[in-house]
Design a protein around this motif. Structure first.
Motif, PDB file in Angstrom:
ATOM      1  N   ARG A  43       0.821  -1.218   0.000  1.00 44.31           N
ATOM      2  CA  ARG A  43       0.000   0.000   0.000  1.00 44.31           C
ATOM      3  C   ARG A  43       0.849   1.259   0.000  1.00 44.31           C
ATOM      4  O   ARG A  43       0.436   2.288  -0.527  1.00 44.31           O
ATOM      5  CB  ARG A  43      -0.921   0.005   1.232  1.00 44.31           C
ATOM      6  CG  ARG A  43      -1.984  -1.062   1.204  1.00 44.31           C
ATOM      7  CD  ARG A  43      -2.564  -1.278   2.572  1.00 44.31           C
ATOM      8  NE  ARG A  43      -1.513  -1.597   3.538  1.00 44.31           N
ATOM      9  CZ  ARG A  43      -1.690  -1.710   4.843  1.00 44.31           C
ATOM     10  NH1 ARG A  43      -2.874  -1.517   5.363  1.00 44.31           N
ATOM     11  NH2 ARG A  43      -0.684  -2.020   5.643  1.00 44.31           N
ATOM     12  N   TYR A  78      -5.209 -14.762  12.513  1.00 37.89           N
ATOM     13  CA  TYR A  78      -3.982 -15.020  11.754  1.00 37.89           C
ATOM     14  C   TYR A  78      -3.901 -16.506  11.404  1.00 37.89           C
ATOM     15  O   TYR A  78      -3.716 -16.874  10.241  1.00 37.89           O
ATOM     16  CB  TYR A  78      -2.772 -14.602  12.598  1.00 37.89           C
ATOM     17  CG  TYR A  78      -1.454 -14.680  11.872  1.00 37.89           C
ATOM     18  CD1 TYR A  78      -1.164 -13.822  10.819  1.00 37.89           C
ATOM     19  CD2 TYR A  78      -0.489 -15.616  12.246  1.00 37.89           C
ATOM     20  CE1 TYR A  78       0.054 -13.878  10.163  1.00 37.89           C
ATOM     21  CE2 TYR A  78       0.740 -15.678  11.601  1.00 37.89           C
ATOM     22  CZ  TYR A  78       0.999 -14.812  10.560  1.00 37.89           C
ATOM     23  OH  TYR A  78       2.211 -14.883   9.905  1.00 37.89           O
ATOM     24  N   THR A 102      12.057  -9.545  11.247  1.00 37.29           N
ATOM     25  CA  THR A 102      11.593  -8.394  10.456  1.00 37.29           C
ATOM     26  C   THR A 102      10.881  -7.442  11.423  1.00 37.29           C
ATOM     27  O   THR A 102      10.750  -7.732  12.596  1.00 37.29           O
ATOM     28  CB  THR A 102      10.587  -8.829   9.374  1.00 37.29           C
ATOM     29  OG1 THR A 102       9.375  -9.229  10.014  1.00 37.29           O
ATOM     30  CG2 THR A 102      11.105  -9.966   8.514  1.00 37.29           C
ATOM     31  N   TYR A 157       7.105  -7.743  14.232  1.00 34.26           N
ATOM     32  CA  TYR A 157       6.807  -7.856  15.672  1.00 34.26           C
ATOM     33  C   TYR A 157       6.431  -6.509  16.299  1.00 34.26           C
ATOM     34  O   TYR A 157       5.793  -6.465  17.338  1.00 34.26           O
ATOM     35  CB  TYR A 157       7.992  -8.511  16.403  1.00 34.26           C
ATOM     36  CG  TYR A 157       8.183  -9.922  15.910  1.00 34.26           C
ATOM     37  CD1 TYR A 157       7.387 -10.951  16.396  1.00 34.26           C
ATOM     38  CD2 TYR A 157       9.094 -10.217  14.898  1.00 34.26           C
ATOM     39  CE1 TYR A 157       7.505 -12.237  15.904  1.00 34.26           C
ATOM     40  CE2 TYR A 157       9.219 -11.494  14.397  1.00 34.26           C
ATOM     41  CZ  TYR A 157       8.430 -12.501  14.900  1.00 34.26           C
ATOM     42  OH  TYR A 157       8.534 -13.768  14.397  1.00 34.26           O
TER      43      TYR A 157
HETATM   44  N1  LIG Z   1       8.373 -12.287  10.252  1.00 36.30           N
HETATM   45  C1  LIG Z   1       7.953 -13.472  10.671  1.00 36.30           C
HETATM   46  O1  LIG Z   1       8.382 -13.956  11.733  1.00 36.30           O
HETATM   47  C2  LIG Z   1       6.970 -14.266   9.853  1.00 36.30           C
HETATM   48  C3  LIG Z   1       6.761 -15.608  10.214  1.00 36.30           C
HETATM   49  C4  LIG Z   1       5.862 -16.359   9.482  1.00 36.30           C
HETATM   50  C5  LIG Z   1       5.191 -15.800   8.411  1.00 36.30           C
HETATM   51  N2  LIG Z   1       5.411 -14.496   8.083  1.00 36.30           N
HETATM   52  C6  LIG Z   1       4.629 -13.954   6.965  1.00 36.30           C
HETATM   53  O2  LIG Z   1       5.503 -13.363   6.038  1.00 36.30           O
HETATM   54  C7  LIG Z   1       4.852 -12.281   5.379  1.00 36.30           C
HETATM   55  C8  LIG Z   1       5.739 -11.045   5.463  1.00 36.30           C
HETATM   56  O3  LIG Z   1       5.975 -10.769   6.828  1.00 36.30           O
HETATM   57  P1  LIG Z   1       7.088  -9.730   7.319  1.00 36.30           P
HETATM   58  O4  LIG Z   1       7.660 -10.278   8.555  1.00 36.30           O
HETATM   59  O5  LIG Z   1       7.982  -9.368   6.204  1.00 36.30           O
HETATM   60  O6  LIG Z   1       6.135  -8.517   7.727  1.00 36.30           O
HETATM   61  P2  LIG Z   1       6.253  -6.934   7.467  1.00 36.30           P
HETATM   62  O7  LIG Z   1       7.659  -6.475   7.528  1.00 36.30           O
HETATM   63  O8  LIG Z   1       5.252  -6.314   8.379  1.00 36.30           O
HETATM   64  O9  LIG Z   1       5.753  -6.800   5.957  1.00 36.30           O
HETATM   65  C9  LIG Z   1       4.412  -6.961   5.610  1.00 36.30           C
HETATM   66  C10 LIG Z   1       4.214  -6.439   4.203  1.00 36.30           C
HETATM   67  O10 LIG Z   1       2.849  -6.638   3.827  1.00 36.30           O
HETATM   68  C11 LIG Z   1       2.361  -5.417   3.269  1.00 36.30           C
HETATM   69  N3  LIG Z   1       0.924  -5.320   3.446  1.00 36.30           N
HETATM   70  C12 LIG Z   1       0.202  -5.342   4.600  1.00 36.30           C
HETATM   71  N4  LIG Z   1      -1.105  -5.183   4.338  1.00 36.30           N
HETATM   72  C13 LIG Z   1      -1.212  -5.050   2.984  1.00 36.30           C
HETATM   73  C14 LIG Z   1      -2.314  -4.836   2.098  1.00 36.30           C
HETATM   74  N5  LIG Z   1      -3.576  -4.718   2.544  1.00 36.30           N
HETATM   75  N6  LIG Z   1      -2.059  -4.750   0.765  1.00 36.30           N
HETATM   76  C15 LIG Z   1      -0.788  -4.840   0.296  1.00 36.30           C
HETATM   77  N7  LIG Z   1       0.277  -5.037   1.089  1.00 36.30           N
HETATM   78  C16 LIG Z   1       0.066  -5.134   2.417  1.00 36.30           C
HETATM   79  C17 LIG Z   1       3.119  -4.318   4.023  1.00 36.30           C
HETATM   80  O11 LIG Z   1       3.197  -3.129   3.268  1.00 36.30           O
HETATM   81  P3  LIG Z   1       2.246  -1.833   3.406  1.00 36.30           P
HETATM   82  O12 LIG Z   1       2.065  -1.567   4.859  1.00 36.30           O
HETATM   83  O13 LIG Z   1       2.999  -0.792   2.655  1.00 36.30           O
HETATM   84  O14 LIG Z   1       0.977  -2.193   2.702  1.00 36.30           O
HETATM   85  C18 LIG Z   1       4.503  -4.946   4.086  1.00 36.30           C
HETATM   86  O15 LIG Z   1       5.195  -4.705   2.900  1.00 36.30           O
HETATM   87  C19 LIG Z   1       3.499 -12.105   6.070  1.00 36.30           C
HETATM   88  O16 LIG Z   1       2.500 -12.714   5.292  1.00 36.30           O
HETATM   89  C20 LIG Z   1       3.675 -12.837   7.375  1.00 36.30           C
HETATM   90  O17 LIG Z   1       2.461 -13.358   7.868  1.00 36.30           O
HETATM   91  C21 LIG Z   1       6.272 -13.716   8.776  1.00 36.30           C
END
Ligand SMILES: NC(=O)c1ccc[n+]([C@@H]2O[C@H](COP(=O)([O-])OP(=O)(O)OC[C@H]3O[C@@H](n4cnc5c(N)ncnc54)[C@H](OP(=O)(O)O)[C@@H]3O)[C@@H](O)[C@H]2O)c1
Length: 284
Positions: free
Chosen positions: A40, A157, A192, A195
């Motif tokens: 976004r 979630y 990342t 958290y």
């Molecule tokens: N980090 C972990 O420990 C972990 C573990 C298991 C799974 N995951 C999964 O990995 C994925 C990425 O996680 P991350 O740790 O990189 O999180 P992050 O740093 O918070 O990144 C999340 C990304 O999703 C985007 N996003 C959120 N809502 C959106 C929407 N409505 N439309 C388009 N983009 C959207 C955010 O960008 P904007 O705010 O600019 O939209 C951001 O780029 C997630 O699906 C998460 O559930 C993460």
């Protein structure tokens, strides 16, 4: 280590403005890929696009809310118009929660989480599929260990990630004759900014969430993304970055009662809050 030349590959990456999506984009840019960066935030995407170009890739930023099917359709059209096709679709955008289900002021958080985490990846895949078929492309679904296990304070979630698992595991079988591969990824704890953004019942970030995760269980985002790209390039069925997560999934499958016991012992009795939600007035 095998080296792939990605200079002819086009990758659409959702959630590319931070964390896993951003790092996936930077690593692909180093191999010369053409990238369609989706989230976004236009400003943060523009920064990532610049960083990708500096590393040798081509990149466009396409601000999109993946929870909106029309925006997903437009984004895919723009990707194809700019780069001529799609080789990789990485469904990664998502957000998480830490709140007791009974304390949510309404089911809105669960609906929003389902729309973004689950339906967002369904929409992007639906509109990208005709182009992925043309190039025998690859779909990647960044799910979560939470899509294979259970844990408290995470109903929305867990529900959205279990739905992703069911959808993409089914889709893989369906797309076999088209030679489009589907790689499901179940990361554990990845370092990342997610958290700091975990939503509580009041919709605000819950403080101190990172401290709940034992340091030994946390994996660097760089390592996680290298594993994701390797699995995608090799058309692996699935990837589980993180030994702790692999053990957790195995343990939950073999001894479901024991995992519940450990969850109860390790997690706080009450979810931490940024602000205690207003109790519903049931006196009237
Ligand atoms: N980090 C972990 O420990 C972990 C573990 C298991 C799974 N995951 C999964 O990995 C994925 C990425 O996680 P991350 O740790 O990189 O999180 P992050 O740093 O918070 O990144 C999340 C990304 O999703 C985007 N996003 C959120 N809502 C959106 C929407 N409505 N439309 C388009 N983009 C959207 C955010 O960008 P904007 O705010 O600019 O939209 C951001 O780029 C997630 O699906 C998460 O559930 C993460």
């Amino acid at each position: 280590m095998t080296h792939w030349d990605d200079s002819e590959n086009v990758a659409v990456i959702t959630g590319a403005s931070s964390g896993i999506g951003r790092e996936l984009a930077l690593q692909a840019a180093e191999r010369g890929a053409s990238l369609v960066l989706v989230s976004r935030s236009a400003a943060r995407l523009a920064e990532v696009a610049d960083a990708c170009r500096q590393r040798g890739g081509q990149a466009i930023a396409v601000p999109t809310d993946v929870g909106n099917p029309q925006q997903c359709q437009q984004m895919i059209k723009q990707a194809v118009k700019t780069f001529g096709g799609i080789d990789y679709l990485i469904n990664n955008a998502g957000f998480t929660m830490f709140a007791r289900f009974s304390e949510l002021p309404s089911p809105e958080l669960i609906e929003r989480m389902t729309r973004v985490n689950y339906l967002g990846s369904v929409y992007c895949t639906y509109y990208a599929l005709p182009y992925l078929r043309q190039r025998q492309g690859r779909v990647v679904a960044v799910i979560s260990g939470a899509g294979r296990m259970r844990g408290p304070f995470s109903t929305g979630y867990g529900g959205s990630k279990h739905a992703m698992r069911g959808f993409f595991e089914s889709l893989r079988v369906e797309l076999k004759p088209d030679r489009v591969s589907v790689t499901t990824v179940y990361p554990g704890f990845i370092d990342t900014g997610i958290y700091d953004r975990i939503e509580g019942a009041d919709g605000h970030p819950v403080p101190g969430m990172k401290e709940i995760v034992p340091a030994f269980a946390m994996m660097s985002v760089e390592r996680c993304c290298r594993k994701i790209w390797t699995a995608a390039r090799k058309r692996k069925r699935q990837s589980v970055p993180g030994l702790t997560c692999r053990l957790g999934i195995w343990g939950d499958f073999m001894f479901p009662g024991l995992t519940e016991f450990f969850c109860q012992r390790m997690l706080p009795k009450e979810p931490p809050r940024s602000q205690r939600p207003q109790a519903l007035d049931t006196s009237a």
